[in-house]
Structures are given as structure tokens and as C-alpha cells.
Design an enzyme around this catalytic site. Sequence first.
Site, mmCIF file in Angstrom:
data_model
loop_
_atom_site.group_PDB
_atom_site.id
_atom_site.type_symbol
_atom_site.label_atom_id
_atom_site.label_comp_id
_atom_site.label_asym_id
_atom_site.label_seq_id
_atom_site.Cartn_x
_atom_site.Cartn_y
_atom_site.Cartn_z
ATOM 1 N N HIS A 140 47.747 40.019 36.070
ATOM 2 C CA HIS A 140 46.634 40.736 35.426
ATOM 3 C C HIS A 140 45.723 41.381 36.473
ATOM 4 C CE1 HIS A 140 44.960 36.840 36.543
ATOM 5 N NE2 HIS A 140 43.786 37.449 36.598
ATOM 6 N N LYS A 153 36.472 40.759 43.193
ATOM 7 C CA LYS A 153 36.790 39.363 43.501
ATOM 8 C C LYS A 153 38.263 39.087 43.243
ATOM 9 C CE LYS A 153 35.456 37.479 39.039
ATOM 10 N NZ LYS A 153 36.822 37.033 38.786
ATOM 11 N N ASP A 181 37.707 41.579 38.463
ATOM 12 C CA ASP A 181 38.824 40.785 38.950
ATOM 13 C C ASP A 181 39.796 41.819 39.543
ATOM 14 O OD1 ASP A 181 39.610 38.057 39.054
ATOM 15 O OD2 ASP A 181 41.057 38.337 37.425
ATOM 16 N N ASP A 219 33.677 40.667 34.709
ATOM 17 C CA ASP A 219 35.072 40.993 34.383
ATOM 18 C C ASP A 219 35.291 41.610 33.001
ATOM 19 O OD1 ASP A 219 35.275 39.705 36.789
ATOM 20 O OD2 ASP A 219 36.679 38.154 36.144
ATOM 21 N N CYS A 228 35.650 32.694 34.434
ATOM 22 C CA CYS A 228 34.818 33.441 35.380
ATOM 23 C C CYS A 228 33.335 33.431 35.030
ATOM 24 C CB CYS A 228 35.372 34.844 35.550
ATOM 25 S SG CYS A 228 36.993 34.776 36.367
#
Length: 204
Positions: free
Chosen positions: A82, A107, A47, A9, A152
Site C-alpha cells: 500500500h 513517513k 504513508d 494518512d 497511525c
Amino acid sequence: MKNALILVDIQQDFLPGGALAVPDGDAVVPVANQAMNFFDLVVATQDWHPANHRSFAGSHPGRKPGEVIEWKGMTQILWPDHCIQNTPGAAFAKGLNTERIDKIIFKGTHPDMDSYSGFFDNGHIRKTGLEDFLQKRQIKNITIMGLATDYCVQFTVLDACDLGFSVRVLQDGIRGVELKKGDCEKAISRMKDHGAEMIRIQNL
Ligand code: VGL
Ligand code: ZN
């Protein structure tokens, strides 16, 4: 033996000025660019949320970021909206050398389930494809870095250990949200207890 670098991420929204800014998050970008040179394969997670994602405070009227709710049988921390799919905030960090990235794993794409780990969603129901990809390439040794240490990165590392990978965490290349003081330190202890090795970039 082939080894892979997993970049977790490293996206605009997690850098200073982004929607879910991780303090000093931009410091991981040059570390990632340097680290890539030491690996056969580079995999990056993104993400990648739909606009109405359950993890967004904006999806729950009257709720604010940082609040914790029970939602469809799961505990969910509410975050500022986000990493909405195909928006500039979801893009890789400016300055990240994306040319060396061999595979992107998305993801958090399901509207009703969050996904901290790069391997599974938070309910451990759906796989992201990361495990299958690494298995097909016969990768057993992985080094993980990115954002955020306490979310994460931590859950990606814990799953990787549980899945039987030999896991190192590039300590210079992680930064955390630290909603509560000590969260990053706790995450690092947990990752070590799970079998991950902390490593510095000069020792790659
Ligand atoms: C993350 C919170 C919400 C992360 C993603 O990348 O650590 N944290 N979504
Ligand atoms: Zn998210």
C-alpha cells in the site's frame, strides 16, 4: 495561541476500494475539509513506502496480509502492499482540500522500518521532521484526525502526548482498520489515558 490540525494518512489506499481500505474511511474527507477552517496551520502526513517495504506481505514470500512476523528484532504486522511512493494509491484522498495544507510529512520511507506515528518510526530511531516543524512554528496545541484510528492515528497521538503537546483528537474524523473487534475502542481508551482529549467537530 496558534494551533495546528494534523491530518494523518488521508490517502487513496486507505479509502474504500484502496489497497488497505479502512471501512468508511472516506467519511473523514469532508470532516477534514471543514475542520481546516478552524486552524492556523494544517499539516498532513503521507504513508510513503518504497516498493519493497518490510511491512508488505509481498516482500515476504509465502506470507499473507494480517500475519505477524518477527523481522530484524521487531514485531511487524504484514499489510497488503500500500501507499507506494508516487503511485495513485499514495496520493491524498480525492476531494481533500490540499490547498490548505501548509506542510507534508512523509513517513515509512525507509525500506526496513515501518512508521505508524507521524513523529517517529516504529523503532523510535528516526524522526520524521514533524516535531521540529511544529516547534519552529511555536505550536503547542494540536488536533489530530485521519486514518487509521487503531494504527497511525493512535501512535501519532501517543507520541504527541509524550512530546508534551496539548493534544485533541477529532472523533468525527477518525476511522479504524479493526483487524480485531474492539481495536478502535481500545485505541481511543489508550489515547485518553495518555492525556488526549476527544472532541467533536461542532465543538472546535
Ligand atoms: C497505516 C497500517 C499500515 C495507517 C499505515 O495509516 O494507519 N496502517 N500503514
Ligand atoms: Zn503503511
